[in-house]
Design a protein around this motif. Structure first.
Motif, PDB file in Angstrom:
ATOM      1  N   ASN A   1      -9.032 -27.745 -30.656  1.00 33.25           N
ATOM      2  CA  ASN A   1      -9.416 -27.283 -29.310  1.00 33.25           C
ATOM      3  C   ASN A   1     -10.085 -25.916 -29.359  1.00 33.25           C
TER       4      ASN A   1
ATOM      5  N   ASP B   1     -13.024 -32.924 -23.753  1.00 35.77           N
ATOM      6  CA  ASP B   1     -11.600 -33.043 -23.454  1.00 35.77           C
ATOM      7  C   ASP B   1     -11.380 -33.216 -21.950  1.00 35.77           C
TER       8      ASP B   1
ATOM      9  N   LYS C   1     -12.829 -37.830 -24.049  1.00 36.84           N
ATOM     10  CA  LYS C   1     -11.399 -38.090 -23.977  1.00 36.84           C
ATOM     11  C   LYS C   1     -11.030 -38.242 -22.502  1.00 36.84           C
TER      12      LYS C   1
ATOM     13  N   GLU D   1     -13.029 -29.965 -29.784  1.00 30.22           N
ATOM     14  CA  GLU D   1     -12.638 -30.410 -28.442  1.00 30.22           C
ATOM     15  C   GLU D   1     -12.927 -29.304 -27.454  1.00 30.22           C
TER      16      GLU D   1
ATOM     17  N   GLU E   1      -5.046 -34.702 -33.438  1.00 33.63           N
ATOM     18  CA  GLU E   1      -5.408 -33.519 -32.655  1.00 33.63           C
ATOM     19  C   GLU E   1      -4.429 -32.405 -33.019  1.00 33.63           C
TER      20      GLU E   1
HETATM   21 CA    CA Z   1      -7.484 -31.376 -26.440  1.00 33.16          CA
END
Ligand code: CA
Ligand code: C2E
Ligand code: CA
Length: 408
Positions: free
Chosen positions: A249, A311, A332, A281, A183
């Protein structure tokens, strides 16, 4: 839904139609394309006073879409009118993505204008009317605004001077205990060597609209890093079994950009990264802000081969069954559940059922923020697919990550 459809939809009015009503809440402004209108101030005694006439090329109803207050006058069509509608939602999106100084000045000008109207009696005289300085502070949240403007300006400068960095946290497969991806997490280093936390600067970047450029930069930088890591590993004879992925993200503002997917595809092709290697994400709240638009964008990404991760799952208000209508590959599980799981039976049951349900819906699961062996063991038994956390590895810069990978 195409962005354009709710930005500039066309409205027609007949002679005599009331277009805006004094005292009503206002969700739209109009640009007059054809026709003529009159602006009327309605008195409490039922009288109405003509204050203006407007024709093509002028705008009406603009105040309420800036500060969400009631209409101060009634607008009536005196001829058949053709109007272009600007929604408050669209205007807010534009204003929020504008420079913070521009935002502040726009709001101050409107507050002063309302104050002037009140003082000359147009909005009804009130002896206890607050002084404009007070209204302005309330309207713009003075101190907060100054702090945000400073942070946003500093952030902008940091971007321009290429000071932002990305750190990468490995994501491992529970089954093989091998790294399957990373990530990318943004870092803003300060002169004294400290870092401002993304939890502080990301919200400011989002509010100021700077996040759009920051996300574009992050995506490109993450792709370039992934390419270099692959080359390093290949050179060291450590090619992974399947291609490594990079999670990046994104915020709601990124998704609202008309050319979001075009920029995405461009970056993939210039950096020579396969779409399958990138995971977007996004949070549940992004999906909920404009579900139709999010679904369209995600469907396009999905068709291009990109993967989609939800996320901080569990912190929003949506249900997995609702999320199933979006093309989601991975959820997640938020750290707040993972860290309570060992001590709290309820959290454990929740994580367990989330994993079971996600698996039955063909979604992969990643546990976030795993910090100890007890958590890792529970999650393995629950059938969680992937893991990310300090127990395995903290986020680190590319150089350290490359070293770390070679030791695995
Ligand atoms: Ca994230
Ligand atoms: P996130 O997306 O949920 O990222 C995971 C956060 O959890 C990271 O914090 C990571 O360092 C931290 N973390 C990972 N494992 C553990 C652990 O075992 N224990 C604990 N206590 N924490 C762990 P970070 O890097 O401070 O980022 C905070 C948030 O800022 C991110 O949360 C994300 O929402 C946002 N953010 C970071 N980079 C970006 C970016 O490039 N774009 C956007 N839009 N948001 C970003
Ligand atoms: Ca997260």
């Amino acid at each position: 839904m195409n962005e354009q459809t709710h930005i500039n939809s066309q409205k027609n009015f007949e002679t005599g139609d009331i277009i805006l009503k004094q005292g009503d809440k206002g969700d739209v402004a109009y640009i007059i394309e054809e026709g003529e209108i009159e602006v009327l101030l309605e008195g409490a005694d039922g009288t109405s006073q003509l204050v203006a006439k407007r024709g093509p090329g002028t705008i009406i109803g603009e105040m309420a879409i800036i500060d969400d207050q009631s209409r101060i006058a009634t607008v009536r069509a005196t001829q058949p009118c053709k109007m272009l509608e600007i929604s408050r939602k669209d205007f807010a999106r534009r204003l929020n993505s504008a420079d913070p100084v521009l935002q502040m000045i726009t709001k101050v000008i409107l507050t002063r204008y309302r104050d002037t109207l009140a003082r000359v009696g147009v909005l009804g005289e009130s002896p206890t009317y607050p002084p404009p300085e007070m209204m302005e502070r309330e309207a713009v949240g003075h101190e907060n605004a100054v702090h945000k403007i400073k942070t946003a300006n500093d952030f902008k400068q940091a971007m321009e001077q290429e000071q932002l960095q990305l750190h990468y946290q490995p994501i491992l497969s529970f089954k093989t205990k091998k790294v399957v991806g990373f990530e990318a997490l943004m870092r803003w280093p300060q002169e004294d060597g400290s870092m401002i936390s993304p939890a502080v600067f990301i919200p400011v970047a989002e509010e100021s609209g700077l996040i759009i450029d920051a996300s574009k930069w992050a995506l490109k930088e993450a792709c370039l890093t992934l390419k270099r890591l692959e080359r390093d590993l290949a050179a060291a004879g450590q090619q992974p079994e399947s291609p490594l992925f990079m999670s990046v993200n994104f915020s709601a503002l990124d998704f609202a950009e008309e050319n979001f997917t075009d920029t995405l595809y461009d970056t993939l092709s210039t950096t020579d990264i396969k779409p399958q290697q990138i995971r977007l994400e996004i949070t549940e709240s992004l999906l909920m802000q404009d579900p139709e638009q999010a679904k369209n964008t995600l469907n396009m990404c999905k068709q291009a081969g990109l993967k989609i991760s939800i996320d901080d799952f569990g912190t929003g208000y949506s249900s997995l069954s609702y999320l199933h209508s979006f093309p989601i590959d991975t959820i997640k599980i938020d750290r707040s559940f993972v860290c309570r799981m060992v001590d709290e039976a309820n959290s454990k049951a929740l994580v367990n059922s989330l994993i079971a349900l996600a698996t039955s819906l063909n979604m992969a699961t990643v546990a976030e923020g795993v910090e100890n062996e007890a958590e890792a063991e529970l999650l393995t038994n629950m059938g969680c697919d992937m893991v990310q956390g300090f127990f395995y590895c903290k986020p680190m810069d590319e150089t350290r990550l490359s070293e770390w990978l070679k030791q695995q």
